[in-house]
Design a protein around this motif. Structure first.
Motif, mmCIF file in Angstrom:
data_model
loop_
_atom_site.group_PDB
_atom_site.id
_atom_site.type_symbol
_atom_site.label_atom_id
_atom_site.label_comp_id
_atom_site.label_asym_id
_atom_site.label_seq_id
_atom_site.Cartn_x
_atom_site.Cartn_y
_atom_site.Cartn_z
ATOM 1 N N ARG A 115 -11.719 8.234 -15.138
ATOM 2 C CA ARG A 115 -12.568 8.277 -13.948
ATOM 3 C C ARG A 115 -11.748 8.188 -12.669
ATOM 4 N NH1 ARG A 115 -15.013 3.548 -13.917
ATOM 5 N NH2 ARG A 115 -14.111 2.843 -15.864
ATOM 6 N N ASN A 116 -10.613 7.517 -12.762
ATOM 7 C CA ASN A 116 -9.828 7.198 -11.581
ATOM 8 C C ASN A 116 -8.359 7.294 -11.986
ATOM 9 O OD1 ASN A 116 -8.501 5.951 -9.471
ATOM 10 N ND2 ASN A 116 -9.769 4.115 -9.442
ATOM 11 N N ALA A 117 -7.739 8.443 -11.679
ATOM 12 C CA ALA A 117 -6.397 8.710 -12.194
ATOM 13 C C ALA A 117 -5.341 7.811 -11.554
ATOM 14 C CB ALA A 117 -6.048 10.183 -11.977
ATOM 15 N N GLU A 118 -5.598 7.350 -10.312
ATOM 16 C CA GLU A 118 -4.605 6.495 -9.661
ATOM 17 C C GLU A 118 -5.224 5.195 -9.187
ATOM 18 O OE1 GLU A 118 -1.577 8.390 -6.969
ATOM 19 O OE2 GLU A 118 -2.826 10.136 -7.432
ATOM 20 N N PRO A 119 -5.558 4.332 -10.132
ATOM 21 C CA PRO A 119 -6.236 3.093 -9.744
ATOM 22 C C PRO A 119 -5.294 2.117 -9.052
ATOM 23 C CG PRO A 119 -5.730 3.058 -12.086
ATOM 24 C CD PRO A 119 -5.316 4.407 -11.582
ATOM 25 N N THR A 120 -5.830 1.316 -8.143
ATOM 26 C CA THR A 120 -5.054 0.221 -7.549
ATOM 27 C C THR A 120 -5.024 -0.926 -8.561
ATOM 28 O OG1 THR A 120 -7.005 -0.848 -6.642
ATOM 29 C CG2 THR A 120 -5.934 0.805 -5.255
ATOM 30 N N ARG A 121 -4.190 -1.940 -8.289
ATOM 31 C CA ARG A 121 -4.138 -3.090 -9.196
ATOM 32 C C ARG A 121 -5.501 -3.775 -9.249
ATOM 33 N NH1 ARG A 121 0.990 -4.167 -10.954
ATOM 34 N NH2 ARG A 121 0.575 -6.309 -11.579
ATOM 35 N N VAL A 142 -1.740 -5.164 -16.436
ATOM 36 C CA VAL A 142 -1.979 -4.382 -15.215
ATOM 37 C C VAL A 142 -0.778 -3.448 -14.970
ATOM 38 C CG1 VAL A 142 -2.406 -4.481 -12.735
ATOM 39 C CG2 VAL A 142 -3.483 -6.156 -14.236
ATOM 40 N N ASP A 143 0.432 -3.983 -15.146
ATOM 41 C CA ASP A 143 1.634 -3.136 -15.011
ATOM 42 C C ASP A 143 1.544 -1.937 -15.962
ATOM 43 O OD1 ASP A 143 2.594 -5.079 -13.332
ATOM 44 O OD2 ASP A 143 3.982 -5.968 -14.801
ATOM 45 N N ALA A 144 1.134 -2.224 -17.204
ATOM 46 C CA ALA A 144 1.098 -1.165 -18.211
ATOM 47 C C ALA A 144 0.085 -0.085 -17.854
ATOM 48 C CB ALA A 144 0.769 -1.766 -19.585
ATOM 49 N N VAL A 145 -1.062 -0.498 -17.319
ATOM 50 C CA VAL A 145 -2.071 0.512 -16.976
ATOM 51 C C VAL A 145 -1.549 1.377 -15.821
ATOM 52 C CG1 VAL A 145 -4.447 0.936 -16.270
ATOM 53 C CG2 VAL A 145 -3.935 -0.956 -17.819
ATOM 54 N N GLN A 146 -0.855 0.743 -14.883
ATOM 55 C CA GLN A 146 -0.251 1.543 -13.813
ATOM 56 C C GLN A 146 0.792 2.495 -14.383
ATOM 57 O OE1 GLN A 146 0.988 -1.313 -10.726
ATOM 58 N NE2 GLN A 146 -0.525 -0.295 -9.408
ATOM 59 N N GLY A 147 1.598 1.976 -15.320
ATOM 60 C CA GLY A 147 2.595 2.814 -15.980
ATOM 61 C C GLY A 147 1.941 3.977 -16.699
ATOM 62 N N GLY A 148 0.835 3.696 -17.381
ATOM 63 C CA GLY A 148 0.101 4.742 -18.108
ATOM 64 C C GLY A 148 -0.401 5.804 -17.144
ATOM 65 N N SER A 149 -0.873 5.351 -15.986
ATOM 66 C CA SER A 149 -1.386 6.284 -14.998
ATOM 67 C C SER A 149 -0.273 7.226 -14.535
ATOM 68 C CB SER A 149 -1.994 5.485 -13.838
ATOM 69 O OG SER A 149 -1.767 6.095 -12.606
ATOM 70 N N ALA A 150 0.919 6.655 -14.294
ATOM 71 C CA ALA A 150 2.063 7.465 -13.861
ATOM 72 C C ALA A 150 2.464 8.466 -14.946
ATOM 73 C CB ALA A 150 3.238 6.554 -13.519
ATOM 74 N N LYS A 151 2.486 8.000 -16.195
ATOM 75 C CA LYS A 151 2.863 8.889 -17.302
ATOM 76 C C LYS A 151 1.886 10.054 -17.445
ATOM 77 C CE LYS A 151 4.976 5.616 -20.520
ATOM 78 N NZ LYS A 151 6.129 6.321 -21.114
ATOM 79 N N LEU A 152 0.593 9.737 -17.313
ATOM 80 C CA LEU A 152 -0.415 10.789 -17.472
ATOM 81 C C LEU A 152 -0.256 11.819 -16.373
ATOM 82 C CD1 LEU A 152 -3.527 8.678 -18.498
ATOM 83 C CD2 LEU A 152 -2.551 10.559 -19.823
ATOM 84 N N LYS A 153 0.059 11.345 -15.166
ATOM 85 C CA LYS A 153 0.226 12.257 -14.040
ATOM 86 C C LYS A 153 1.430 13.172 -14.259
ATOM 87 C CE LYS A 153 0.344 11.606 -9.468
ATOM 88 N NZ LYS A 153 0.821 10.633 -8.471
ATOM 89 N N LYS A 154 2.521 12.556 -14.725
ATOM 90 C CA LYS A 154 3.728 13.319 -14.999
ATOM 91 C C LYS A 154 3.463 14.372 -16.077
ATOM 92 C CE LYS A 154 8.168 11.903 -15.912
ATOM 93 N NZ LYS A 154 8.946 10.777 -16.462
#
Ligand SMILES: Cc1cc2nc3c(=O)[nH]c(=O)nc-3n(C[C@H](O)[C@H](O)[C@H](O)COP(=O)(O)OP(=O)(O)OC[C@H]3O[C@@H](n4cnc5c(N)ncnc54)[C@H](O)[C@@H]3O)c2cc1C
Ligand code: FES
Ligand code: FES
Lengths: 158, 263
Positions: A115-121, A142-154
């Motif tokens: 729903r939200n590809a680049e969520p804030t913390r 929380v770090d991991a979800v941010q990491g996951g978001s970056a990986k998906l974007k890449k």
């Protein structure tokens, strides 16, 4: 009663007693034990599954409610060879200790990132507020979800 | 009968019922979604909390309800639980109830060959008790948009942010004039009595007065009489009494003008 639904991409038909919880159907009848039971009363999120892409608690659902739905359990997010980027990120960030909350947290994270590809913390904390972890103290999740978001974007751009 | 099952399945775990004739309303399309008509907005009883939160009609026309939905349970509970289930469960801590009281919600009850309407305050009669007869279901909720109100306030005090059943909550709709006079006011407290408390005498006492700490302090005795909180595992009655008063004072925080404005 007979019900039909799509489980991790495959159409299935099962015959279950009408009071069978989805959690028991998955774990006991279908041997998909990645979905965990913590509290059994909707408070911990260990039993999270995705129904039509939305996070739901399998301990508070009856099997009949799955009729015609698309269901994803933790077993369905990775392929035989490769983990889901969010799973990879959980490992890389040390967001897994005992692992009991991990399947639920990963699915809640996947629901959020759809729903939200680049969520804030803060977005992440809110989206995972129904997933309790007794081990990690949440920062690493929380770090991991941010990491996951970056990986998906890449993954999308490469 | 159930919709999202988030209340029912917790109850069934404690007291299994046999045999098991259960009807799930959750997949009936007619009972889902929000429709606008000249009569007002109609919210299908089986709409999930999450679906209402993302609905523009709810967000813009009924922000006080959106604020209540926002703090209900956790994301998966909001995906599963329904507004109709929250009403029929009739818990004094139900987070959609105080907003629906201040919005003067009217419920549409249907049976096989009849439809009736009843105000929410007449429908809920006690904790877990509502006026639903055998063979009837709650089909939906009628709300009238009242653009006159310029303060839409919801506050819930719980033990933590997520997954906290309220210790006390307040919903309020006010029309405050430019000079700070309360012209219209609707108030409803949750968790401070067996049902939602919406005391008309407190509202009447506020009307026509300047919205200030002083004015709000003056109605405290009336408020104390109107509520009858209990001791439970979440809080003591005395604590709830204090909180019920304090959250009324917090109304000032949502008032855009400073204290003393216009005097
Ligand atoms: C972990 C957890 C946290 C929670 N936190 C909160 C919270 O913070 N705030 C809060 O207010 N609630 C909370 N709840 C309670 C619950 O999620 C809500 O009350 C929810 O809105 C109930 O909706 P449902 O559709 O799941 O109800 P169901 O369990 O499906 O139904 C509840 C009851 O209402 C009846 N019913 C339901 N729909 C209809 C209808 N259309 N017509 C007639 N009867 C009907 C059913 O017969 C049943 O008796 C929480 C629950 C859990 C498990
Ligand atoms: S086991 Fe379902 S939420 Fe805890
Ligand atoms: S890693 Fe143990 S509960 Fe989260």
């Amino acid at each position: 009663m007979k019900i039909s639904f799509t489980l991790n991409g495959k159409k299935i038909r099962v015959d279950v007693p009408p009071d069978r919880r989805v959690l028991d159907l998955l774990r006991e009848d279908l041997s998909l034990t990645g979905t965990k039971e913590g509290c059994g009363t909707g408070e911990c999120g260990a039993c999270t599954i995705l129904v039509n892409g939305e996070s739901r608690l399998s301990c508070l659902m009856l099997a009949a409610q799955l009729e015609g739905c698309h269901v994803t359990t933790i077993e369905g997010v990775s392929s035989a060879k490769k983990l889901h980027p969010v799973q990879e990120a959980f490992i890389e960030h040390g967001a897994v200790q005992c692992g009991f909350c991990t399947p639920g947290a990963v699915l809640a994270a996947i629901d959020l990132l759809q729903r939200n590809a680049e969520p804030t913390r803060q977005d992440i904390r809110e989206a995972l507020s129904g997933n309790l972890c007794r081990c990690t103290g949440y920062q690493k999740i929380v770090d991991a979800v941010q990491g996951g978001s970056a990986k998906l974007k890449k993954g999308q751009t490469s | 009968m159930y919709a999202g099952g988030t209340d029912l399945l917790v109850r069934l775990r404690k007291n299994p019922v046999n045999p098991f004739p259960l009807v799930c309303l959750g997949q009936i399309k007619e009972l889902k979604g929000v429709r606008e008509s000249p009569e007002g907005a109609f919210i299908g009883a089986c709409s999930s909390h999450a679906s209402l939160l993302s609905n523009p009609i709810i967000r813009y026309a009924f922000p006080v309800l959106a604020k209540g939905l926002q703090v209900l349970g956790s994301p998966p509970i909001r995906n599963m639980g329904t507004i109709g289930g929250n009403i029929c469960t009739a818990s004094p801590a139900g987070d959609t109830l105080p907003p629906l009281y201040v919005l003067d919600a009217v419920l549409e009850i249907r049976s096989q060959n009849a439809v009736r309407r009843i105000a929410i305050k007449d429908f809920i009669v006690g904790p877990g008790q509502q006026r639903l007869n055998k063979g009837e279901i709650l089909a939906g909720i009628w709300l009238k948009n009242d653009p006159d109100f310029n303060i839409h306030h919801f506050e819930k005090v719980g033990q933590r942010n997520a997954l906290a059943i309220s210790v006390a909550s307040l919903s309020a709709l006010l029309k405050v004039s430019e000079s700070g006079i309360i012209e219209r006011v609707r108030l409803a407290w949750g968790s401070v009595a067996p049902t939602i408390v919406s005391p008309t005498n407190v509202e009447a006492a506020l009307k026509g007065h300047f919205l200030s700490k002083d004015t709000l302090q003056k109605v405290m005795p009336l408020l104390r009489e109107a509520i009858s909180p209990i001791d439970d595992i979440r809080a003591t009655a005395a604590y709830r009494r204090t909180v019920a008063g304090n959250i009324l004072l917090r109304l000032l925080a949502s008032f855009p003008y400073k204290e003393g404005y216009g005097t």
